[in-house]
Write an enzyme that holds these catalytic residues in place. Sequence first.
Site, PDB file in Angstrom:
ATOM      1  N   PRO A 254      -7.201 -38.021  -7.514  1.00 30.04           N
ATOM      2  CG  PRO A 254      -7.932 -36.032  -6.494  1.00 30.04           C
ATOM      3  CD  PRO A 254      -8.282 -37.008  -7.585  1.00 30.04           C
ATOM      4  CG  ASP A 436     -11.828 -38.795  -5.884  1.00 31.97           C
ATOM      5  OD1 ASP A 436     -11.219 -37.731  -5.682  1.00 31.97           O
ATOM      6  OD2 ASP A 436     -12.416 -39.063  -6.958  1.00 31.97           O
ATOM      7  CG  HIS A 437      -7.813 -35.282  -0.817  1.00 33.55           C
ATOM      8  ND1 HIS A 437      -8.761 -34.684  -0.018  1.00 33.55           N
ATOM      9  CD2 HIS A 437      -6.635 -35.125  -0.170  1.00 33.55           C
ATOM     10  CE1 HIS A 437      -8.178 -34.170   1.057  1.00 33.55           C
ATOM     11  NE2 HIS A 437      -6.886 -34.418   1.003  1.00 33.55           N
ATOM     12  NE  ARG A 438     -11.636 -36.220  -8.290  1.00 35.84           N
ATOM     13  CZ  ARG A 438     -11.952 -36.824  -9.428  1.00 35.84           C
ATOM     14  NH1 ARG A 438     -12.021 -36.125 -10.544  1.00 35.84           N
ATOM     15  NH2 ARG A 438     -12.187 -38.120  -9.459  1.00 35.84           N
ATOM     16  CB  ILE A 440     -13.325 -38.834   0.903  1.00 39.25           C
ATOM     17  CG1 ILE A 440     -14.607 -39.515   0.420  1.00 39.25           C
ATOM     18  CG2 ILE A 440     -12.947 -39.322   2.289  1.00 39.25           C
ATOM     19  CD1 ILE A 440     -14.426 -40.923  -0.060  1.00 39.25           C
TER      20      ILE A 440
END
Length: 464
Positions: A254, A436-438, A440
């Site tokens: 993501p 990476d939104h998982r 950060i």
Amino acid sequence: MSLIEIKVPDIGDFAEVTVIELMVKVGDTIKAEQSLITVESDKASMEIPSSHAGVVKELKLALGDKVKEGSLVLLLEAAEGAVQPSAPAQPAAPAAPAVVAPAAVAAPAAVAAVAAPAPAPAPAPAPAAPAPLAAEPAHNPTASAIGLPHASPSVRKFARELGVPLAEVKGSGLKGRITDIDIRSFTRSIMSGATQTTAAAQAKPAGGNDGAGLGLIPWPQVDFTKFGPVERKDHSRIKRISAANLHRNWVMIPHVTNHDDCDITDLEAFRVAINLESEKSAKSGNNASVVKVTMLAFLIKACVAALKKFPEFNSSIDGEQLVLKQYYHIGFAADTPNGLMVPVIKDADKKGIFQISQQMSELAKKARDGKLSPAEMSGAGFTISSLGGIGGRYFTPIINAPEVAILGVCKSTMEPVWDGKAFQPRLMLPLSLSWDHRVIDGAGAARFNVYLGQILGDFRRVLL
Ligand code: CAO
């Protein structure tokens, strides 16, 4: 038992056509309307079906034969009840050849009984609808020339049912035509794991999710030659590998990208000054080789400082854990004639600007010459993609898995910047940080960019 002759029916405007595929063999038990052969004219290919069920006794033609209406295809031992000896001879009910062409041809199967006096065919079942096949791209010499798979309608249908990408199947038939045997052996090799489709290779990440569960509609199949001339080129090996990696990373991670600008006016002045110094020193004979320093070397050092302050940017996801790296290996995207490569500057925290510049230019040269070793391309914890030497403003770099962030940099430009009293001409560098939104979140990414900007704005800060 009576033998009946199955002949080529009226095939419309085609005076003479070539047999390009035999779809049955002696001893086969066939159903009425089953396709027997595929014939091809210069405009279309079509399948000739049987109007009767029975057992094939003798094939009367071979691959490559030229046939026309009335040519004998085979002798068939008709199934019980298929032939009514007492009935007067009459044309069979239509069994339309399936045509893969702009115009479909409806033709009655021409049948004559030979073993019994004047036997006539039983009424044949309703013609098979050719519609789904007519939607396929036409097979014609032009199509072959531009690389469309060479296969009959029934083989295409068979491949479609199994989800086999025809373009990846090697044809063993006449002129490289793909047969149903080729489709079967391709499927077998996929199932045994001996090979995989290009789509699977591109979609399958290390974790094993092959993307098939995404429920996406198929990729559009377009005959581009309908719109104008085209040229086809194979992807280079590097392009294929990087495409597969980029595709996986884009689909699996993501991504979010934060854009920012930072003031590099003073840093650029310093960079120009040290390059001048090096040149002068080389001219005066004090220094044999001049290492040119570009902004990228400073960016690598600045990123190391930012990674130290924000360690999750130098991490990787491993199942339920985050692996935080205590080393600082920085990859940089290099544009090469064969495609994108990412050499890695190892232990960038322990190297100076000149050493980094020297290594970068050696690695970039190796990349362009296709001489990078796997070791020189592995181990990065963070990557920088610089388009600064080319231009542009911002872009969305794709994270290089298993890393969790990448910095994109574009060309710096002189801009008017308000200093609280007046506009000042400042050299501004556009930054695009994908993360990476998982791992950060947006606030962390904004802080990373702000900190990076502070360092690039005043490089003494790396010492703090
Ligand atoms: N702003 C303004 N000018 C810049 C700059 C920036 N951000 N970055 C570099 N430049 C200048 C350099 O100073 C150099 O100027 P001179 O020729 O006047 O000395 C010129 O641009 C060319 O620099 P370079 O590209 O040779 O050197 P580099 O260290 O900046 O980059 C490398 C090296 C290998 C990264 C680069 O050549 C390259 O391949 N870039 C493309 C990366 C890429 O394709 N990214 C996209 C990946 S996603 O598809």
